[in-house]
Scaffold this motif. Structure first.
Motif, PDB file in Angstrom:
ATOM      1  N   ARG A  44      -8.372  -8.887  62.117  1.00  0.00           N
ATOM      2  CA  ARG A  44      -8.002  -9.384  60.803  1.00  0.00           C
ATOM      3  C   ARG A  44      -9.211  -9.294  59.877  1.00  0.00           C
ATOM      4  NH1 ARG A  44      -6.151 -14.948  63.432  1.00  0.00           N
ATOM      5  NH2 ARG A  44      -8.119 -14.464  64.464  1.00  0.00           N
ATOM      6  N   TYR A  45      -8.995  -8.716  58.709  1.00  0.00           N
ATOM      7  CA  TYR A  45     -10.103  -8.538  57.765  1.00  0.00           C
ATOM      8  C   TYR A  45      -9.680  -9.041  56.385  1.00  0.00           C
ATOM      9  CZ  TYR A  45     -11.532  -5.270  61.430  1.00  0.00           C
ATOM     10  OH  TYR A  45     -11.856  -4.696  62.637  1.00  0.00           O
ATOM     11  N   ALA A  46     -10.606  -9.693  55.709  1.00  0.00           N
ATOM     12  CA  ALA A  46     -10.401 -10.105  54.322  1.00  0.00           C
ATOM     13  C   ALA A  46     -11.208  -9.171  53.427  1.00  0.00           C
ATOM     14  CB  ALA A  46     -10.851 -11.550  54.117  1.00  0.00           C
ATOM     15  N   VAL A  47     -10.576  -8.698  52.350  1.00  0.00           N
ATOM     16  CA  VAL A  47     -11.258  -7.786  51.418  1.00  0.00           C
ATOM     17  C   VAL A  47     -11.204  -8.400  50.023  1.00  0.00           C
ATOM     18  CG1 VAL A  47     -11.271  -5.493  50.382  1.00  0.00           C
ATOM     19  CG2 VAL A  47     -10.656  -5.762  52.802  1.00  0.00           C
ATOM     20  N   ASN A  48     -12.395  -8.702  49.484  1.00  0.00           N
ATOM     21  CA  ASN A  48     -12.511  -9.217  48.132  1.00  0.00           C
ATOM     22  C   ASN A  48     -13.969  -9.088  47.717  1.00  0.00           C
ATOM     23  OD1 ASN A  48     -12.711 -10.804  45.750  1.00  0.00           O
ATOM     24  ND2 ASN A  48     -10.939 -12.040  46.384  1.00  0.00           N
ATOM     25  N   PRO A  49     -14.268  -8.257  46.716  1.00  0.00           N
ATOM     26  CA  PRO A  49     -15.679  -8.033  46.344  1.00  0.00           C
ATOM     27  C   PRO A  49     -16.342  -9.257  45.725  1.00  0.00           C
ATOM     28  CG  PRO A  49     -14.182  -6.976  44.773  1.00  0.00           C
ATOM     29  CD  PRO A  49     -13.338  -7.461  45.900  1.00  0.00           C
ATOM     30  N   ASN A  50     -15.569 -10.264  45.375  1.00  0.00           N
ATOM     31  CA  ASN A  50     -16.130 -11.452  44.723  1.00  0.00           C
ATOM     32  C   ASN A  50     -16.449 -12.585  45.694  1.00  0.00           C
ATOM     33  OD1 ASN A  50     -15.784 -10.224  42.131  1.00  0.00           O
ATOM     34  ND2 ASN A  50     -13.606 -10.760  42.220  1.00  0.00           N
ATOM     35  N   HIS A  51     -16.239 -12.354  46.989  1.00  0.00           N
ATOM     36  CA  HIS A  51     -16.496 -13.406  47.984  1.00  0.00           C
ATOM     37  C   HIS A  51     -17.327 -12.830  49.133  1.00  0.00           C
ATOM     38  CE1 HIS A  51     -13.560 -16.540  46.593  1.00  0.00           C
ATOM     39  NE2 HIS A  51     -13.038 -15.487  45.999  1.00  0.00           N
ATOM     40  N   ARG A  52     -18.130 -13.677  49.730  1.00  0.00           N
ATOM     41  CA  ARG A  52     -18.867 -13.285  50.940  1.00  0.00           C
ATOM     42  C   ARG A  52     -18.102 -13.713  52.187  1.00  0.00           C
ATOM     43  NH1 ARG A  52     -25.254 -14.115  50.298  1.00  0.00           N
ATOM     44  NH2 ARG A  52     -25.116 -12.558  51.954  1.00  0.00           N
ATOM     45  N   THR A  53     -17.399 -14.838  52.086  1.00  0.00           N
ATOM     46  CA  THR A  53     -16.526 -15.273  53.176  1.00  0.00           C
ATOM     47  C   THR A  53     -15.240 -15.831  52.567  1.00  0.00           C
ATOM     48  OG1 THR A  53     -17.383 -17.538  53.252  1.00  0.00           O
ATOM     49  CG2 THR A  53     -18.468 -15.896  54.673  1.00  0.00           C
ATOM     50  N   ILE A  54     -14.157 -15.755  53.367  1.00  0.00           N
ATOM     51  CA  ILE A  54     -12.870 -16.325  52.955  1.00  0.00           C
ATOM     52  C   ILE A  54     -12.289 -17.060  54.148  1.00  0.00           C
ATOM     53  CG2 ILE A  54     -10.496 -15.818  52.218  1.00  0.00           C
ATOM     54  CD1 ILE A  54     -11.637 -13.461  50.622  1.00  0.00           C
ATOM     55  N   LEU A  55     -12.115 -18.350  54.007  1.00  0.00           N
ATOM     56  CA  LEU A  55     -11.567 -19.206  55.055  1.00  0.00           C
ATOM     57  C   LEU A  55     -12.305 -18.999  56.380  1.00  0.00           C
ATOM     58  CD1 LEU A  55      -7.729 -18.876  54.281  1.00  0.00           C
ATOM     59  CD2 LEU A  55      -9.353 -20.617  53.467  1.00  0.00           C
ATOM     60  N   GLY A  56     -13.612 -18.809  56.281  1.00  0.00           N
ATOM     61  CA  GLY A  56     -14.447 -18.672  57.467  1.00  0.00           C
ATOM     62  C   GLY A  56     -14.574 -17.265  57.994  1.00  0.00           C
ATOM     63  N   PHE A  57     -13.919 -16.303  57.376  1.00  0.00           N
ATOM     64  CA  PHE A  57     -14.007 -14.908  57.806  1.00  0.00           C
ATOM     65  C   PHE A  57     -14.887 -14.136  56.833  1.00  0.00           C
ATOM     66  CE2 PHE A  57     -10.535 -16.219  60.348  1.00  0.00           C
ATOM     67  CZ  PHE A  57     -10.375 -15.283  61.371  1.00  0.00           C
ATOM     68  N   PRO A  58     -15.663 -13.154  57.334  1.00  0.00           N
ATOM     69  CA  PRO A  58     -16.456 -12.328  56.419  1.00  0.00           C
ATOM     70  C   PRO A  58     -15.538 -11.599  55.439  1.00  0.00           C
ATOM     71  CG  PRO A  58     -17.070 -11.935  58.707  1.00  0.00           C
ATOM     72  CD  PRO A  58     -15.846 -12.770  58.743  1.00  0.00           C
ATOM     73  N   ALA A  59     -15.955 -11.492  54.205  1.00  0.00           N
ATOM     74  CA  ALA A  59     -15.188 -10.773  53.194  1.00  0.00           C
ATOM     75  C   ALA A  59     -15.886  -9.454  52.891  1.00  0.00           C
ATOM     76  CB  ALA A  59     -15.056 -11.608  51.931  1.00  0.00           C
ATOM     77  N   PHE A  60     -15.136  -8.365  52.914  1.00  0.00           N
ATOM     78  CA  PHE A  60     -15.669  -7.040  52.635  1.00  0.00           C
ATOM     79  C   PHE A  60     -15.385  -6.675  51.184  1.00  0.00           C
ATOM     80  CE2 PHE A  60     -14.892  -7.277  57.139  1.00  0.00           C
ATOM     81  CZ  PHE A  60     -15.975  -6.643  57.704  1.00  0.00           C
ATOM     82  N   ALA A  61     -16.312  -5.930  50.612  1.00  0.00           N
ATOM     83  CA  ALA A  61     -16.157  -5.551  49.208  1.00  0.00           C
ATOM     84  C   ALA A  61     -15.015  -4.565  49.010  1.00  0.00           C
ATOM     85  CB  ALA A  61     -17.464  -4.952  48.682  1.00  0.00           C
ATOM     86  N   SER A  62     -14.773  -3.707  49.987  1.00  0.00           N
ATOM     87  CA  SER A  62     -13.667  -2.743  49.918  1.00  0.00           C
ATOM     88  C   SER A  62     -13.219  -2.432  51.331  1.00  0.00           C
ATOM     89  CB  SER A  62     -14.097  -1.454  49.208  1.00  0.00           C
ATOM     90  OG  SER A  62     -14.947  -0.690  50.040  1.00  0.00           O
ATOM     91  N   VAL A  63     -12.037  -1.845  51.442  1.00  0.00           N
ATOM     92  CA  VAL A  63     -11.530  -1.498  52.766  1.00  0.00           C
ATOM     93  C   VAL A  63     -12.418  -0.450  53.427  1.00  0.00           C
ATOM     94  CG1 VAL A  63      -9.952   0.325  51.961  1.00  0.00           C
ATOM     95  CG2 VAL A  63      -9.405  -0.959  54.042  1.00  0.00           C
ATOM     96  N   GLY A  64     -13.079   0.360  52.608  1.00  0.00           N
ATOM     97  CA  GLY A  64     -13.969   1.380  53.146  1.00  0.00           C
ATOM     98  C   GLY A  64     -15.200   0.816  53.819  1.00  0.00           C
ATOM     99  N   ASP A  65     -15.544  -0.432  53.509  1.00  0.00           N
ATOM    100  CA  ASP A  65     -16.723  -1.055  54.095  1.00  0.00           C
ATOM    101  C   ASP A  65     -16.463  -1.610  55.494  1.00  0.00           C
ATOM    102  OD1 ASP A  65     -18.203  -0.501  51.835  1.00  0.00           O
ATOM    103  OD2 ASP A  65     -17.732  -2.420  50.881  1.00  0.00           O
ATOM    104  N   ILE A  66     -15.208  -1.671  55.901  1.00  0.00           N
ATOM    105  CA  ILE A  66     -14.877  -2.149  57.248  1.00  0.00           C
ATOM    106  C   ILE A  66     -15.231  -1.047  58.242  1.00  0.00           C
ATOM    107  CG2 ILE A  66     -13.025  -2.972  58.761  1.00  0.00           C
ATOM    108  CD1 ILE A  66     -11.548  -3.902  56.206  1.00  0.00           C
ATOM    109  N   GLU A  67     -16.059  -1.372  59.232  1.00  0.00           N
ATOM    110  CA  GLU A  67     -16.545  -0.329  60.146  1.00  0.00           C
ATOM    111  C   GLU A  67     -15.468   0.155  61.100  1.00  0.00           C
ATOM    112  OE1 GLU A  67     -19.982  -1.805  62.132  1.00  0.00           O
ATOM    113  OE2 GLU A  67     -21.196  -1.949  60.295  1.00  0.00           O
ATOM    114  N   LYS A  68     -14.597  -0.743  61.562  1.00  0.00           N
ATOM    115  CA  LYS A  68     -13.581  -0.365  62.543  1.00  0.00           C
ATOM    116  C   LYS A  68     -12.334   0.187  61.845  1.00  0.00           C
ATOM    117  CE  LYS A  68     -15.040  -3.745  66.027  1.00  0.00           C
ATOM    118  NZ  LYS A  68     -14.607  -4.923  66.861  1.00  0.00           N
ATOM    119  N   PRO A  69     -11.475   0.874  62.627  1.00  0.00           N
ATOM    120  CA  PRO A  69     -10.242   1.411  62.041  1.00  0.00           C
ATOM    121  C   PRO A  69      -9.323   0.294  61.544  1.00  0.00           C
ATOM    122  CG  PRO A  69     -10.683   2.425  64.178  1.00  0.00           C
ATOM    123  CD  PRO A  69     -11.634   1.279  64.041  1.00  0.00           C
TER     124      PRO A  69
END
Length: 893
Positions: A44-69
């Motif tokens: 499970r991934y959260a994507v939002n460039p305006n947050h560093r974490t969301i509900l305790g999960f790391p937030a990625f700036a874009s889907v492209g920044d997620i390392e895994k598929p």
């Protein structure tokens, strides 16, 4: 074909919520909270460039920044940002996206352009889109809740597909309170990409789904919808609620048929041919679905009612009559059987009123006797909580007796506090139970309709149903010449010429352009004659005084000619009169006036209409409709659904009409609808039928150019005819005669036997041992194809008076619409005799004829025989990107 193209949507290994946020009450927060709370086991991934974490999960700036598929993206961002996000998802390798965002079809500035951009990016990157403007997707058994709903779905076996997020929320709330669970709950939203057809196609193979319910407001891709609905309904009950029952387009119609047939009637006809059932309310939707997923299957409309209260029994019987069920008389044997077993005061008829003091034993005896009565197709047992009633004991008795029979048993335990536990017992035993008689009767009526529609589903008519072929080429030339003159409406003579090309008997007609011509024609024809105005603007000739009948002399011809001209000029000034048509009076003293027609539905294409004819056709409102192509079974059903059908048999002084001729004529009209896509509307009214035959007394046809978007010979039809033109005969060198033909629904048993008899090695090489093919339902699905998106060719020989399957080749067109995935299986005993090669070449010819560019498939590296055949057929052999044990074989067509 093992992995469905929607697997990344329904069973993703990882999901990214793009637009996840911590803002209270926002859709972004609700979706991510539901994902976390649902028990989903994937990444499970959260994507939002305006947050560093969301509900305790790391937030990625874009889907492209997620390392895994990432398999699936859920997008909840402003509409203007979505095209770019979909493009990023495509680059990342995301294969499906749920777009919850709205603002694409609301007519706002640039909204349509935004949607086009989204779809262009998705198609270029092969990303499938659910939505936009949708609630999302729930799949409780997999811990999936990709929605912003405040109500979750309980696990169950019913799949819900809806176009409305608001209705889905309401249904989920109601279902939660009524302990109804779901295998899947999907909202399509705007349905810009994934639609009903795609989801139905997936649910056919979903082992968690036992029945499917649809809430519909419209159909996006008619042919795909009908095809997928027919395939799904063959193996799982499908129940439909459709909003918007008002007829559409009547004012613009140019004939009786077009004016009378609204879209809702046509939709009902679609469901009949598809083997599904339609209900009016959401409550009915789930009660019927639960009935159809019980072990019971009704085979008819005859309902026996067993009750301990006369009033509820009468209510049930009255309601049964209202919904066109039968409450039959019990057989004499049943009456005799029950006489010593019941109270002396029992009703001795149907409803079986056991009286208020009925014991569990008497209930059991009555239910068993009704089940065994040859006049009964199902039983409704009603209990009212009276002073001496043992509610739970009666429920247990009903459960015990019902288990011994295949006929359906429905229960109605009236009241509340005293019967709650009894209802729970019945529900646990999977016996449908209701609080009042009417919904119970409704449910049985829908079960009966389902059985009837399933018989319709098995019909696969040919486009040409007679041995004598019509003059289709001559008919096309006539239509093309009329369109070349920039006309759409054929005059009476032209209309009858078109009918005659399809061997429909017509009353010969000649058009006179002057009084003297009219007299001369009438003298040659012989008196009496009929005279009618010939004008493209006059639709209903009688309404404007444009008809004279039983004209018996030259003087009457002169008078009638002038009277018709004057009457039309008075009632419809400006109508262009092209003469007066003259024909012999049709003398059929036993004739019945009928109407047969074709109208074109805006969604589903040509529709055949049948009903009472004559000048009062609209007032009578007696008609039935059916989608072409027709066969004798469908024609008989079409006729039987009208009131006028009761006049076609012998009554009073009149003998029965020649039904064989009438049925043949309807089949000829079906051929016209199939072979002439130019026809928009056609009326034969009146069609006069008696014991000697039928004649089309008057006819009117409206034509137009078919849409350029139509694909293939039968692209204008919602249901593709059986492709008789693909049947081929082939003789082996030893004289064995082999037939290559498209598969049919009735081949299910033969196909099951073919698969069972394959060796373990053959099953392994064709992946059968790891798939659903060995299940009976899946094999049945393989025989229910549409001959459009999917094709299956069989090689068969005749042995012992029946076909025996030697092999099958099939393809399914990929979502890109340009390529197809193939499969080939040949019986072990027929390896090495050219069957596989012949099947593949025939299949490639069909794919080529469909305009497909590529045919491809997977072959195990150890399947040397198949790889050799593929090489011989010109396929390129490539290493599979997904599985090193496979070769990906591809051939350009």
């Amino acid at each position: 074909m093992e992995k469905h193209y929607l697997t990344p949507l329904f069973s993703p290994r990882s999901v990214a919520v793009i637009g996840a946020t911590e803002r209270e009450g926002s859709a972004g927060r609700l979706v991510f909270e539901n994902l976390l709370a649902s028990g989903y086991s994937g990444e499970r991934y959260a994507v939002n460039p305006n947050h560093r974490t969301i509900l305790g999960f790391p937030a990625f700036a874009s889907v492209g920044d997620i390392e895994k598929p990432v398999d699936l993206a859920v997008i909840i961002t402003p509409a203007r940002t979505v095209p770019g996000i979909v493009e990023q998802c495509g680059r990342k390798g995301v294969r499906a996206a749920i777009i919850i965002s709205a603002g694409f079809t609301d007519g706002g500035p640039g909204s349509a352009s935004l949607l086009r951009s989204v779809l262009a990016s998705a198609r270029a990157r092969r990303v499938r889109i659910l939505g936009p403007n949708c609630l999302g997707l729930m799949r409780p058994v997999a811990g999936i809740n990709f929605t912003y709903s405040l109500v979750g779905a309980k696990p169950g076996s019913i799949a819900l597909i809806s176009q409305s997020a608001a209705l889905t929320n309401a249904v989920l709330d109601w279902a939660h309170a009524n302990d109804i669970g779901f295998s899947n709950a999907i909202t399509l939203g705007d349905g810009a990409d994934i639609n009903f057809g795609d989801v139905l196609d997936y649910l056919v193979w979903d082992s968690e789904t036992e029945s499917i319910v649809l809430y519909m407001e419209g159909v996006y891709v008619p042919r795909q919808f009908v095809s997928a609905l027919r395939a799904a309904a063959r193996v799982k009950p499908v129940v439909v609620v459709k909003a918007g029952r008002d007829p559409a387009g009547a004012k613009a119609a140019l004939t009786h048929s077009g004016a009378m047939v609204g879209a809702d009637e046509v939709f009902d006809s679609v469901l009949r041919r598809a083997g599904a059932v339609r209900v009016k309310t959401a409550t009915q939707l789930f009660s019927v679905a639960r009935c159809l997923t019980s072990r019971y299957r009704s085979t008819g409309k005859r309902l026996a009612i067993v009750t301990n209260g006369g009033g509820p029994g009468i209510i049930a019987a009255d309601w049964a009559a209202d919904v066109r069920l039968e409450v039959p008389e019990l057989s004499a044997e049943t009456i005799v059987r029950l006489e010593p077993l019941l109270s002396p005061k029992w009703s001795r008829g149907n409803p079986v009123d056991l009286c208020g003091q009925a014991t569990p034993e008497q209930y059991g005896n009555a239910i068993a006797a009704c089940m065994e009565d040859r006049n009964v197709d199902g039983v409704l047992v009603i209990l009212t909580p009276q002073a001496t009633t043992h509610s739970e004991e009666v429920a247990r008795t009903a459960i015990e007796v019902a288990a011994k029979y295949s006929k359906p048993l429905l229960a109605c335990w009236m009241g509340e506090a005293r019967v709650v536990s009894s209802r729970q017992l019945l529900t646990q035993a999977k016996i449908p139970v209701f609080r009042t008689p009417e919904p119970a009767v409704d449910a049985f009526a829908e079960m009966a309709a389902h059985a009837e529609n399933q018989r319709m589903l098995l019909q696969v008519p040919h486009a040409i149903s007679h041995g004598t072929a019509p003059d289709s080429a001559g008919a096309r030339l006539l239509i093309e010449s009329i369109l070349a003159e920039k006309r759409r409406v054929l005059n009476e003579m032209e209309s009858k010429a078109l009918l005659a090309a399809f061997h429909i008997p017509v009353a010969n007609t000649v058009v006179a352009h002057s009084v003297s011509e009219a007299i001369m024609i009438a003298e040659q024809i012989g008196f009496p004659v009929a005279m009618k105005v010939n004008s493209p603007q006059v639709i209903h000739k009688s309404d404007v005084g444009g008809v004279r009948l039983n004209v018996n002399s030259a003087q009457e011809v002169r008078a009638a000619y002038n009277e018709i001209l004057a009457a039309v000029a008075k009632h419809q000034p400006g109508a262009a009169i092209e003469g007066i048509s003259i024909q012999p009076m049709t003398r059929k003293p036993h004739g019945r006036e009928l109407m047969v027609g074709i109208t074109t539905d805006a969604v589903f294409g040509p529709v055949i209409t049948f009903g009472a004819g004559g000048i009062a056709v609209e007032v009578m409102g007696d008609r039935a409709v059916a989608l072409p192509p027709l066969n004798q079974f469908i024609v008989q059903d079409l006729i039987g659904r009208t009131r006028v059908a009761r006049t076609l048999g012998a009554f009073r002084y009149m003998p029965p009409v020649n039904m064989e001729v009438l049925e043949s004529l309807l089949l000829r009209v079906s051929e016209m609808a199939s072979e002439l896509p130019w026809i928009r509307e056609l009326d034969i009214n009146p069609l006069i039928v008696d014991e000697d035959g039928a004649v089309a007394v008057d006819a009117r046809v409206v034509v137009d150019h078919p849409p350029l978007s139509l694909a293939g010979r039968y692209g204008h039809m919602a249901i593709h005819p059986y492709p008789t033109d693909l049947v081929r005969e082939w003789t082996l060198s030893d004289g064995t005669a082999i037939t290559l033909r498209p598969i049919r629904p009735e081949d299910a048993e033969m196909h099951q036997e073919f698969i069972r008899n394959l060796s373990d090695e053959s099953k392994y090489f064709r992946f059968i041992s790891t798939m659903h093919e060995l299940s009976q339902k899946a094999l049945v699905r393989y025989t229910q194809i549409d001959y459009d998106r999917e094709m299956a060719l069989l090689a068969v020989v005749r042995e012992g008076g029946r076909d025996v399957e030697l092999g099958v080749s099939r393809y399914v067109i990929n979502p890109d619409g340009e390529s197809c995935e193939f499969a080939l299986v040949v019986a072990d005993a027929w390896h090495g005799r050219g069957v596989g090669s012949r099947l593949m070449r025939a299949l490639m010819d069909v794919a080529r004829g469909k305009g497909l560019k590529t045919i491809e498939g997977d072959v195990l590296n150890t399947n040397h025989t198949m790889l050799k055949l593929m090489t011989a057929l010109g396929f390129a052999l490539n290493n599979s990107e997904d599985d090193p044990s496979m070769k990906r074989v591809v051939k350009a067509l």
